[in-house]
Design a protein around this motif. Structure first.
Motif, short mmCIF file in Angstrom:
data_model
loop_
_atom_site.label_atom_id
_atom_site.label_comp_id
_atom_site.label_asym_id
_atom_site.label_seq_id
_atom_site.Cartn_x
_atom_site.Cartn_y
_atom_site.Cartn_z
N ARG A 176 -1.30 -5.72 -18.01
CA ARG A 176 -2.07 -4.87 -17.10
C ARG A 176 -3.57 -5.10 -17.20
O ARG A 176 -4.32 -4.75 -16.29
CB ARG A 176 -1.73 -3.41 -17.34
N HIS A 177 -4.00 -5.71 -18.29
CA HIS A 177 -5.43 -6.02 -18.40
C HIS A 177 -5.87 -7.10 -17.42
O HIS A 177 -7.06 -7.29 -17.19
CB HIS A 177 -5.77 -6.46 -19.83
N LEU A 178 -4.89 -7.83 -16.84
CA LEU A 178 -5.24 -8.87 -15.88
C LEU A 178 -6.02 -8.31 -14.69
O LEU A 178 -6.89 -8.98 -14.14
CB LEU A 178 -3.98 -9.57 -15.37
N ALA A 179 -5.68 -7.07 -14.29
CA ALA A 179 -6.30 -6.51 -13.09
C ALA A 179 -7.81 -6.44 -13.22
O ALA A 179 -8.53 -6.54 -12.22
CB ALA A 179 -5.73 -5.11 -12.83
N SER A 180 -8.33 -6.27 -14.43
CA SER A 180 -9.77 -6.16 -14.61
C SER A 180 -10.49 -7.48 -14.40
O SER A 180 -11.71 -7.51 -14.27
CB SER A 180 -10.08 -5.63 -16.02
N HIS A 181 -9.74 -8.59 -14.37
CA HIS A 181 -10.35 -9.91 -14.18
C HIS A 181 -10.32 -10.34 -12.72
O HIS A 181 -10.87 -11.39 -12.38
CB HIS A 181 -9.64 -10.95 -15.04
N PHE A 182 -9.65 -9.55 -11.87
CA PHE A 182 -9.59 -9.88 -10.45
C PHE A 182 -10.79 -9.28 -9.73
O PHE A 182 -11.44 -8.37 -10.23
CB PHE A 182 -8.30 -9.33 -9.82
N ARG A 183 -11.06 -9.79 -8.56
CA ARG A 183 -12.19 -9.30 -7.77
C ARG A 183 -11.74 -9.07 -6.33
O ARG A 183 -11.18 -9.97 -5.71
CB ARG A 183 -13.34 -10.29 -7.81
N VAL A 184 -11.99 -7.86 -5.83
CA VAL A 184 -11.71 -7.55 -4.43
C VAL A 184 -12.95 -7.88 -3.62
O VAL A 184 -14.03 -7.34 -3.87
CB VAL A 184 -11.33 -6.07 -4.25
N ALA A 185 -12.81 -8.80 -2.66
CA ALA A 185 -13.93 -9.23 -1.85
C ALA A 185 -13.41 -9.65 -0.48
O ALA A 185 -12.23 -10.01 -0.34
CB ALA A 185 -14.66 -10.40 -2.51
N PRO A 186 -14.25 -9.62 0.55
CA PRO A 186 -13.79 -9.98 1.89
C PRO A 186 -13.28 -11.42 1.98
O PRO A 186 -12.32 -11.70 2.69
CB PRO A 186 -15.04 -9.79 2.77
N MET A 187 -13.90 -12.35 1.24
CA MET A 187 -13.54 -13.76 1.33
C MET A 187 -14.27 -14.53 0.25
O MET A 187 -15.25 -14.06 -0.32
CB MET A 187 -13.90 -14.30 2.72
N ASN A 188 -13.75 -15.72 -0.06
CA ASN A 188 -14.46 -16.62 -0.95
C ASN A 188 -14.40 -18.02 -0.37
O ASN A 188 -13.60 -18.30 0.53
CB ASN A 188 -13.86 -16.58 -2.37
N ARG A 189 -15.23 -18.91 -0.86
CA ARG A 189 -15.33 -20.24 -0.27
C ARG A 189 -14.12 -21.11 -0.53
O ARG A 189 -13.88 -22.08 0.20
CB ARG A 189 -16.58 -20.93 -0.81
N LEU A 190 -13.35 -20.80 -1.57
CA LEU A 190 -12.18 -21.62 -1.88
C LEU A 190 -11.02 -21.35 -0.95
O LEU A 190 -10.22 -22.25 -0.69
CB LEU A 190 -11.76 -21.37 -3.33
N PHE A 191 -10.90 -20.13 -0.44
CA PHE A 191 -9.71 -19.75 0.33
C PHE A 191 -9.46 -20.67 1.53
O PHE A 191 -8.33 -21.14 1.72
CB PHE A 191 -9.81 -18.29 0.78
N PRO A 192 -10.46 -20.96 2.38
CA PRO A 192 -10.19 -21.87 3.49
C PRO A 192 -9.73 -23.25 3.03
O PRO A 192 -8.89 -23.88 3.68
CB PRO A 192 -11.54 -21.95 4.22
N VAL A 193 -10.27 -23.71 1.91
CA VAL A 193 -9.84 -25.01 1.38
C VAL A 193 -8.38 -24.94 0.94
O VAL A 193 -7.59 -25.86 1.20
CB VAL A 193 -10.75 -25.43 0.20
N SER A 194 -8.01 -23.86 0.29
CA SER A 194 -6.65 -23.70 -0.21
C SER A 194 -5.63 -23.69 0.92
O SER A 194 -4.62 -24.41 0.88
CB SER A 194 -6.53 -22.40 -1.02
N VAL A 195 -5.87 -22.87 1.94
CA VAL A 195 -4.89 -22.77 3.03
C VAL A 195 -4.85 -24.05 3.85
O VAL A 195 -3.78 -24.45 4.35
CB VAL A 195 -5.18 -21.54 3.92
N THR A 196 -5.99 -24.72 3.99
CA THR A 196 -6.00 -25.99 4.71
C THR A 196 -5.18 -27.04 3.96
O THR A 196 -4.37 -27.77 4.57
CB THR A 196 -7.44 -26.49 4.91
N ALA A 197 -5.36 -27.12 2.65
CA ALA A 197 -4.60 -28.08 1.85
C ALA A 197 -3.11 -27.80 1.91
O ALA A 197 -2.28 -28.72 2.03
CB ALA A 197 -5.09 -28.07 0.41
N LEU A 198 -2.73 -26.52 1.84
CA LEU A 198 -1.32 -26.16 1.89
C LEU A 198 -0.74 -26.44 3.28
O LEU A 198 0.43 -26.86 3.40
CB LEU A 198 -1.13 -24.70 1.52
N CYS A 199 -1.52 -26.22 4.32
CA CYS A 199 -1.07 -26.55 5.68
C CYS A 199 -0.82 -28.05 5.82
O CYS A 199 0.20 -28.48 6.37
CB CYS A 199 -2.10 -26.10 6.70
#
Length: 281
Positions: A176-199
């Motif tokens: 449960r300590h993992l949750a403290s290392h996550f970050r809630v944010a509208p977007m990050n620069r890696l996400f478009p790269v990740s979904v494009t690569a998976l597509c």
């Protein structure tokens, strides 16, 4: 079983069933004593052994059964390692929550410390599979594990950098300590790269299906890989789309014990997203 459509449905079912099975085991262990998670990991170790033997056998089976055997075996090995991580058996040296005021460099070091041993174990297994499968006639098992490996790293980096929806509802007691290392944010620069690569990877697997003879081992193998990669793509999109995906497994889980129930939803809401944690298998 030699239809690519059937292979895709098999991959979808194994993704759903294996994820649910891990969640059920973790929930039952949460309701037990402090050693319950360790015992559960030990009792499920035969699945990892089956996976290792199945992978070794599948490398020399350039057939439809060989494609399925490699795929299922890779899922078995991956699922056990993921279970061992979530159970707190193979994690990292850091088992403490991250202080909210920690600078970025310290936050990264702490986050790496929570997953270090698990990531090194997964990397070692992948290297071993590459060595064992070098020149093999059937590479479905190796590619399946590689897809899961890359998708896991991408997902973890995205929840570290920040996404709108972070899944923590099913996070087990030891982690449960993992949750403290996550970050809630509208977007990050890696996400478009990740979904494009998976597509692109999904499209590549689909293109290879049409290049194979209908009903061949190659067509089935690439269909399994395409479905697995597409599921990883869907899981990435669920980080940003407000969809109740946790309902896929919540109905099959026993209620958490009062001792392990979440303390204060308002207190943890700042660290959590709006949906449930889901181990990616």
């Amino acid at each position: 079983m030699d239809s690519p459509w059937i292979a895709g449905l098999v991959a979808l079912f194994l993704w759903w069933f294996s994820t649910g099975a891990i969640l059920v085991i973790l929930r039952h262990a949460d309701r037990g004593s402090g050693a319950a998670h360790g015992r559960a990991v030990l009792l499920t170790a035969p699945f990892a052994l089956f996976g290792v033997l199945g992978l070794a056998t599948s490398f020399a089976m350039p057939s439809v059964p060989g494609a399925y055997l490699g795929f299922v075996s890779a899922i078995a090995v991956w699922g056990w390692l993921e279970h061992a991580f979530l159970a707190g058996v193979i994690t990292g040296p850091n088992r403490r929550p991250c202080p909210p005021e920690a600078p970025e460099w310290e936050r990264f070091v702490r986050a790496w410390g929570t997953v270090a041993y698990s990531e090194m174990a997964l990397t070692a297994v992948l290297i071993a599979l590459v060595w064992a499968a070098w020149g093999a006639e059937n590479m479905v098992g190796l590619w399946s594990f590689a897809v899961l490996y890359v998708a896991r790293i991408s997902a973890k980096l995205n929840v570290y950098l920040g996404v709108p929806n972070i899944n923590t509802e099913f996070l087990p007691r030891p982690m449960r300590h993992l949750a403290s290392h996550f970050r809630v944010a509208p977007m990050n620069r890696l996400f478009p790269v990740s979904v494009t690569a998976l597509c692109l990877a999904t499209g590549c697997w689909l293109e290879r299906i049409w290049a194979q003879e209908p009903g061949s081992a190659g067509a089935v193998g690439f269909a399994l890989l395409a479905a697995l990669t597409a599921l990883a793509l869907v899981e990435h999109w669920l980080m940003v789309l407000p969809l109740p995906d946790a309902k896929l497994w919540r109905w099959m889980l026993p209620d958490p014990s009062p001792a392990t129930a979440r303390p204060d939803k308002r207190k943890v809401a700042r660290q959590r997203g709006r949906h449930g944690f889901r181990p990616s298998v």
